[in-house]
Design a protein around this motif. Sequence first.
Motif, mmCIF file in Angstrom:
data_model
loop_
_atom_site.group_PDB
_atom_site.id
_atom_site.type_symbol
_atom_site.label_atom_id
_atom_site.label_comp_id
_atom_site.label_asym_id
_atom_site.label_seq_id
_atom_site.Cartn_x
_atom_site.Cartn_y
_atom_site.Cartn_z
ATOM 1 N N ASP A 198 46.151 -20.320 27.928
ATOM 2 C CA ASP A 198 46.743 -20.523 26.604
ATOM 3 C C ASP A 198 47.608 -21.777 26.614
ATOM 4 O O ASP A 198 48.021 -22.262 27.667
ATOM 5 N N VAL A 199 47.864 -22.312 25.435
ATOM 6 C CA VAL A 199 48.757 -23.461 25.309
ATOM 7 C C VAL A 199 50.190 -22.952 25.417
ATOM 8 O O VAL A 199 50.543 -21.936 24.809
ATOM 9 N N ARG A 200 51.013 -23.643 26.173
ATOM 10 C CA ARG A 200 52.400 -23.213 26.293
ATOM 11 C C ARG A 200 53.337 -24.398 26.470
ATOM 12 O O ARG A 200 52.951 -25.450 26.986
ATOM 13 N N SER A 201 54.549 -24.207 26.001
ATOM 14 C CA SER A 201 55.614 -25.186 26.181
ATOM 15 C C SER A 201 56.530 -24.663 27.270
ATOM 16 O O SER A 201 56.974 -23.514 27.216
ATOM 17 N N LEU A 202 56.808 -25.509 28.258
ATOM 18 C CA LEU A 202 57.579 -25.096 29.421
ATOM 19 C C LEU A 202 58.804 -25.992 29.562
ATOM 20 O O LEU A 202 58.685 -27.216 29.604
ATOM 21 N N ALA A 203 59.981 -25.374 29.590
ATOM 22 C CA ALA A 203 61.238 -26.107 29.751
ATOM 23 C C ALA A 203 61.813 -25.822 31.127
ATOM 24 O O ALA A 203 61.942 -24.659 31.521
ATOM 25 N N THR A 204 62.155 -26.880 31.867
ATOM 26 C CA THR A 204 62.679 -26.749 33.224
ATOM 27 C C THR A 204 64.053 -27.396 33.304
ATOM 28 O O THR A 204 64.225 -28.556 32.906
ATOM 29 N N VAL A 205 65.025 -26.665 33.812
ATOM 30 C CA VAL A 205 66.365 -27.207 34.005
ATOM 31 C C VAL A 205 66.353 -28.138 35.207
ATOM 32 O O VAL A 205 65.986 -27.742 36.314
ATOM 33 N N LEU A 206 66.741 -29.385 34.980
ATOM 34 C CA LEU A 206 66.781 -30.373 36.061
ATOM 35 C C LEU A 206 68.158 -30.447 36.704
ATOM 36 O O LEU A 206 68.294 -30.499 37.924
ATOM 37 N N LYS A 207 69.194 -30.491 35.865
ATOM 38 C CA LYS A 207 70.580 -30.550 36.339
ATOM 39 C C LYS A 207 71.440 -29.733 35.390
ATOM 40 O O LYS A 207 71.150 -29.654 34.191
ATOM 41 N N SER A 208 72.476 -29.131 35.915
ATOM 42 C CA SER A 208 73.424 -28.410 35.060
ATOM 43 C C SER A 208 74.742 -28.274 35.791
ATOM 44 O O SER A 208 74.784 -28.295 37.024
ATOM 45 N N ASP A 209 75.820 -28.145 35.018
ATOM 46 C CA ASP A 209 77.108 -27.914 35.665
ATOM 47 C C ASP A 209 77.418 -26.415 35.672
ATOM 48 O O ASP A 209 76.670 -25.599 35.119
ATOM 49 N N GLU A 210 78.507 -26.064 36.279
ATOM 50 C CA GLU A 210 78.806 -24.650 36.514
ATOM 51 C C GLU A 210 79.163 -23.875 35.255
ATOM 52 O O GLU A 210 79.246 -22.641 35.268
ATOM 53 N N PHE A 211 79.374 -24.589 34.131
ATOM 54 C CA PHE A 211 79.823 -23.916 32.916
ATOM 55 C C PHE A 211 78.673 -23.490 32.003
ATOM 56 O O PHE A 211 78.904 -22.899 30.958
ATOM 57 N N THR A 212 77.441 -23.790 32.373
ATOM 58 C CA THR A 212 76.307 -23.505 31.486
ATOM 59 C C THR A 212 75.658 -22.152 31.746
ATOM 60 O O THR A 212 74.937 -21.639 30.886
ATOM 61 N N GLY A 213 75.856 -21.605 32.927
ATOM 62 C CA GLY A 213 75.156 -20.384 33.292
ATOM 63 C C GLY A 213 73.719 -20.641 33.695
ATOM 64 O O GLY A 213 72.947 -19.699 33.911
ATOM 65 N N LEU A 214 73.349 -21.921 33.809
ATOM 66 C CA LEU A 214 71.997 -22.307 34.205
ATOM 67 C C LEU A 214 72.023 -22.921 35.593
ATOM 68 O O LEU A 214 73.051 -23.426 36.048
ATOM 69 N N ALA A 215 70.867 -22.915 36.240
ATOM 70 C CA ALA A 215 70.734 -23.531 37.553
ATOM 71 C C ALA A 215 69.474 -24.384 37.573
ATOM 72 O O ALA A 215 68.494 -24.064 36.882
ATOM 73 N N PRO A 216 69.472 -25.480 38.321
ATOM 74 C CA PRO A 216 68.257 -26.295 38.440
ATOM 75 C C PRO A 216 67.075 -25.437 38.875
ATOM 76 O O PRO A 216 67.184 -24.625 39.796
ATOM 77 N N GLY A 217 65.962 -25.617 38.185
ATOM 78 C CA GLY A 217 64.775 -24.820 38.482
ATOM 79 C C GLY A 217 64.584 -23.653 37.538
ATOM 80 O O GLY A 217 63.489 -23.075 37.496
ATOM 81 N N ASN A 218 65.642 -23.273 36.774
ATOM 82 C CA ASN A 218 65.462 -22.238 35.745
ATOM 83 C C ASN A 218 64.458 -22.722 34.705
ATOM 84 O O ASN A 218 64.397 -23.919 34.392
#
Length: 392
Positions: free
Chosen positions: A127-147
């Motif tokens: 199927d067609v899909r849109s994929l978003a990958t976290v490249l960089k983030s700081d500690e205040f976002t709740g995200l980590a690289p690779g999410n």
Amino acid sequence: MKEITRIVDVFEQIDFSQRKAALATVVWVEGSSYRRPGARMLITDDGRWEGAISGGCLEGDALRKARQVMLDGEPIVVTYDTMDDGANSFGVGLGCNGIIDVLIEPIDPISSQNPIALLKEFTQKRDVRSLATVLKSDEFTGLAPGNRFMLTEQTTESIPAWLYDDMQGVFNTGKPLTRSYSVLSGSAEIFIERIDPGIELVIFGAGYDVIPVAKLARELGWQVTVTDDCIAHLSPKRFPVATCVLYAGREVVIDQLTITNRTAAVLMSHNFNYDKAVLEKLLTTDVPYIGMLGPRKRFDKMQEEFKKDGLQFSNASLNRVHAPIGLDLGAETPDEIALSIMAEIKAFFTKGAGGFLKDKSGPIHERLSGNSANHGRQADPIDSDSIGVDTI
């Protein structure tokens, strides 16, 4: 699609009790580059890889950096600057004239964040899909690289509101995007891409000249269905590479096929009545591309007979028919004609002009929007001693 499928296949052959692996992905290009954002390369710690992130000039250095990533267990974004031929440490002029950001991330086969698992799911569902990958983030976002976040026609949950519009935009246009977002009280750099399952080629007719068309299409990673109403033509030995070989009558064959917005239908039976019957059915579907072998007057005659039979098709429907099929390459032999057919279909789905690149003003590829993940950062030094390595 072919590269992703191959990466998944190779990944499943790795013995992770003995080996480590990493995935390199092009996430940003400024200027010229051999590969575009979304290009991938699977790397193992024994110096082997599958896929490519360049024309061969960056793979060796990416392998060296990937080894460190495997040891550290943390993803990194590496910037390669080939703008200045005299400054790069290869000692030779690369001539790419571009800046390329590459995400290199370690692969844990049992992790829920394993990117290969998402790619495998994609190859299965097609199927067609849109994929978003976290490249960089700081500690205040709740995200980590690779999410990662994924959007499909059926799946939109768990996508943050601040990210949804851009993911939907990339899903609709196919144009990758790398940009910074304000998240909570911090910021994150995110790469958004669309991954497509590729073209689904349906060939009506199973003559000898269909064989090179099917072979070339499969080499490109397309799905290939060959169908005819003569079972003698459909020997599996003639079409070993075909995804599907279908025996069906001309009146019912369309009912046994799945037509999508990525389907290309090609009429190559050399039988006027068969092609006419199939074309009549195809014109009632939403298939975006219909190609027909033979001179233009053959298609004209079919239209005249449709009118005599009281069949009315809109100009928009008839304009989907490419007759004669193919780009003007001066093709003569079946192999050359196959190349002409494949080139036109590829140009149609990518909206390419199909002309000489030397006559095109401006860059070969459309410039991308967004910001580099390493914007304002000096490019990483390239290790010229790590060029010579093997592929998997």
